[in-house]
Design an enzyme around this catalytic site. Sequence first.
Site, PDB file in Angstrom:
ATOM      1  N   SER A  22       0.831  -1.224   0.000  1.00  0.00           N
ATOM      2  CA  SER A  22       0.000   0.000   0.000  1.00  0.00           C
ATOM      3  C   SER A  22       0.853   1.257   0.000  1.00  0.00           C
ATOM      4  CB  SER A  22      -0.890   0.001   1.245  1.00  0.00           C
ATOM      5  OG  SER A  22      -0.104  -0.112   2.420  1.00  0.00           O
ATOM      6  N   ASN A 109      -1.915  -1.785  13.268  1.00  0.00           N
ATOM      7  CA  ASN A 109      -3.356  -1.495  13.234  1.00  0.00           C
ATOM      8  C   ASN A 109      -3.695  -0.176  13.919  1.00  0.00           C
ATOM      9  OD1 ASN A 109      -3.330  -3.986  12.078  1.00  0.00           O
ATOM     10  ND2 ASN A 109      -4.334  -5.057  13.779  1.00  0.00           N
ATOM     11  N   HIS A 155     -38.006  24.770 -10.991  1.00  0.00           N
ATOM     12  CA  HIS A 155     -38.155  23.850 -12.136  1.00  0.00           C
ATOM     13  C   HIS A 155     -37.444  24.381 -13.383  1.00  0.00           C
ATOM     14  CE1 HIS A 155     -41.542  22.094  -9.777  1.00  0.00           C
ATOM     15  NE2 HIS A 155     -41.764  23.376  -9.498  1.00  0.00           N
ATOM     16  N   SER A 276     -12.730  24.793 -28.856  1.00  0.00           N
ATOM     17  CA  SER A 276     -13.009  23.509 -29.507  1.00  0.00           C
ATOM     18  C   SER A 276     -11.953  23.262 -30.574  1.00  0.00           C
ATOM     19  CB  SER A 276     -14.398  23.556 -30.149  1.00  0.00           C
ATOM     20  OG  SER A 276     -14.477  22.603 -31.189  1.00  0.00           O
ATOM     21  N   LYS A 282     -16.176  28.372 -30.601  1.00  0.00           N
ATOM     22  CA  LYS A 282     -16.563  27.911 -29.265  1.00  0.00           C
ATOM     23  C   LYS A 282     -15.733  28.509 -28.127  1.00  0.00           C
ATOM     24  CE  LYS A 282     -19.279  25.328 -28.215  1.00  0.00           C
ATOM     25  NZ  LYS A 282     -19.299  23.881 -28.168  1.00  0.00           N
ATOM     26  N   GLU A 289     -17.694  22.424 -15.750  1.00  0.00           N
ATOM     27  CA  GLU A 289     -18.145  21.060 -16.081  1.00  0.00           C
ATOM     28  C   GLU A 289     -17.286  20.003 -15.376  1.00  0.00           C
ATOM     29  OE1 GLU A 289     -19.556  20.956 -20.551  1.00  0.00           O
ATOM     30  OE2 GLU A 289     -17.848  22.268 -20.290  1.00  0.00           O
ATOM     31  N   TYR A 316      -9.470  -5.424  13.155  1.00  0.00           N
ATOM     32  CA  TYR A 316      -8.832  -5.054  11.888  1.00  0.00           C
ATOM     33  C   TYR A 316      -8.942  -6.169  10.858  1.00  0.00           C
ATOM     34  CZ  TYR A 316      -5.395  -3.686   8.402  1.00  0.00           C
ATOM     35  OH  TYR A 316      -4.793  -3.352   7.213  1.00  0.00           O
ATOM     36  N   GLN A 321      -7.224  -1.600   4.441  1.00  0.00           N
ATOM     37  CA  GLN A 321      -6.110  -0.895   3.796  1.00  0.00           C
ATOM     38  C   GLN A 321      -6.588  -0.056   2.612  1.00  0.00           C
ATOM     39  OE1 GLN A 321      -2.134  -2.676   3.311  1.00  0.00           O
ATOM     40  NE2 GLN A 321      -2.621  -2.796   1.141  1.00  0.00           N
TER      41      GLN A 321
HETATM   42  N1  ARG Z   1      -0.983  -1.260   5.409  1.00  0.00           N
HETATM   43  C1  ARG Z   1      -1.953  -1.570   6.413  1.00  0.00           C
HETATM   44  C2  ARG Z   1      -3.192  -0.716   6.254  1.00  0.00           C
HETATM   45  O1  ARG Z   1      -3.104   0.306   5.698  1.00  0.00           O
HETATM   46  C3  ARG Z   1      -1.399  -1.370   7.781  1.00  0.00           C
HETATM   47  C4  ARG Z   1      -1.943  -2.273   8.809  1.00  0.00           C
HETATM   48  C5  ARG Z   1      -1.578  -3.655   8.502  1.00  0.00           C
HETATM   49  N2  ARG Z   1      -1.875  -4.516   9.572  1.00  0.00           N
HETATM   50  C6  ARG Z   1      -1.870  -5.849   9.415  1.00  0.00           C
HETATM   51  N3  ARG Z   1      -2.077  -6.539  10.447  1.00  0.00           N
HETATM   52  N4  ARG Z   1      -1.668  -6.399   8.247  1.00  0.00           N
HETATM   53  O2  ARG Z   1      -4.252  -1.085   6.665  1.00  0.00           O
END
Ligand code: ARG
Length: 456
Positions: A22, A109, A155, A276, A282, A289, A316, A321
Site C-alpha cells: 500500500s 493497526n 423547475h 473547440s 466555441k 463542467e 482489523y 487498507q
Molecule cells: N498497510 C496496512 C493498512 O493500511 C497497515 C496495517 C496492517 N496490519 C496488518 N495486520 N496487516 O491497513
Amino acid sequence: MAIWNSRFKKPLAEIALKFSSSIDIDGKLYNEDIDGSKAHVRMLAKQKIISLSESKKIIKALDGIRKKISSGKLKLDWRKEDIHSLIEERLVEKIGNVGKKLHTARSRNDQVALDERLYMRKEIKELIKLTRSIQKTFLEKAEQYKNTIIPGYTHLQRAQPLLFAHQLIAYISMLDRDVERLNDCMKRADKSPLGAAALAGTTLNTDRNLVAKFLGMNGIVENSLDAVSSRDVMIELISACSIIMMHLSRFSEEMVLWSSQEFGFADIDDSFATGSSLMPQKKNPDIAELVRGKVGRVYGSLFGLLTIMKALPLAYNRDMQEDKVHLLEAVNTTKDCLLLSSELLKHTNFRKNRFEKELDGDLSLATELVDYLVRKNVPFREAHHIVGKIVAVCWDQNKKLNEILLADYKKISSKFEQGVYKYLTARSCVENRKSSGSTSPKEVERQLHFWKKNLQ
Ligand code: ARG
C-alpha cells in the site's frame, strides 16, 4: 524480508506482495507516521519502557528518515509493503537494535489508524480554509452585484425576480454549514487510537493519553477494538466532502447555464475557458463542467468506503487498507474543486443589465398581482385564480402584464386600479419584499453585513 516473516518458511510471492503493498498511497502519510512514532517513543521513555537515551536516538533517526523521504533520497519501495514497515526497517538499518524498540506496545493497526486521524485533522483544517476562501469570493461578487436583477427559477422555469447577490449569498450559507460539518467531524477525528495495539491493548505500562497529549489531540479513542477497527469518522469526513461537492456542482451547473448564449449572463475570462478543436467559435465552460464531473469521484469514494466497511467483523481486516485510496481521493478532489470554483467565480463577469428590462411586466411578476389583491382583502386562493386568468390573457395575446389595459384588468376583477402598474417592474418586485431573509435590497444588505462581519 517482511517485518513479520520469522514464522514463515518462504517469503511472500512477489505478485502477492505487489498486490498487497500500500506504499503508493500510505507513503503520502509519512509525515503523520513519523509524528505518531515520535510521540509514541517519547511516551515509552516517560513510562520507562525504554530509556531516555534510546528514545532520543530513535527520534533523531526518525527525523533523518523524514528528511530523506521528503528530499526523495529514500525511495518508497513497494517491496517494503507499507510506509510503517519501510520506516521501521530503515530505522533498524540506521541505528541497529535500538531501532527494534520502536514498535513496542503498538501494532500497525493502531499505527495506521493514528496516521489517518492525523491526516484528517490536517486536511479538515485545509478544507475549512478553502471553504472560507470561496465564501469570501461569493461575498465579493455579491457586493459587486448587489443591484443586479436576475430571474429566479423553480423547475428552471422563471419564478420571481431576484437580486443576483441574494443567489450568491445562498451559496455562502450552504458553504457555512459545510464548515460546521467539518468542524463537527474534527471533534471526533482529533482523538488518538494509538496504544490499542493489535486489538486488545497491551500488558506494558503505556500511557495512551500522554501520546494524545504529545500530538495535541483532544483525547483517545477509548475502546481498543473500536480504536483499531472503526472508520466511521473517515466516512463522516468523506460525507462532508460529498456535500461540499454537491454544492459546488449546483453552482457549476448554474455557471454552465449562465455562460450559454441563451442566458448570456456570465462572461468567463479567457484564462478560465476553453475552445473547440473543431468549431472555431466555441468558448466552453470546461472548468465548471469538470467540477460537476468530479463529484463522481467523491461520491464514489463515499460508497467505496461504506462498502469496504459493511459487514466487516471486528477488529482489523486487511480490507481496510483500501480506505486510504478513498480518503485521499475525496479530500484532494474536494480541495481542488473548492479552489478552482473560487478562481472561476473570480474570473467571471456578469452582465449587470442583462435581465432587468426584460423582466419588467414579465409573467414572473404574476405573484405581485396576487399579493396586490390580497392586500385589498381578496382571499389568497381567489386572488391566485384571478391572476391565473390574467396570465392566460397574456399568453393568448402575447402580451406582458404591463401591456394589459386597466379596462381589461377590471373585466377580470374590479379590485384592480391604476396603481397596479407600479408593481409591475422587476425593481419594485424585489424592493417590495418584506419578509426576513427575502431578496429585498434591505434584507440583502443585512445579509451582506452579517457575512462581512462573520467571514473576517
Ligand atoms: N498497510 C496496512 C493498512 O493500511 C497497515 C496495517 C496492517 N496490519 C496488518 N495486520 N496487516 O491497513
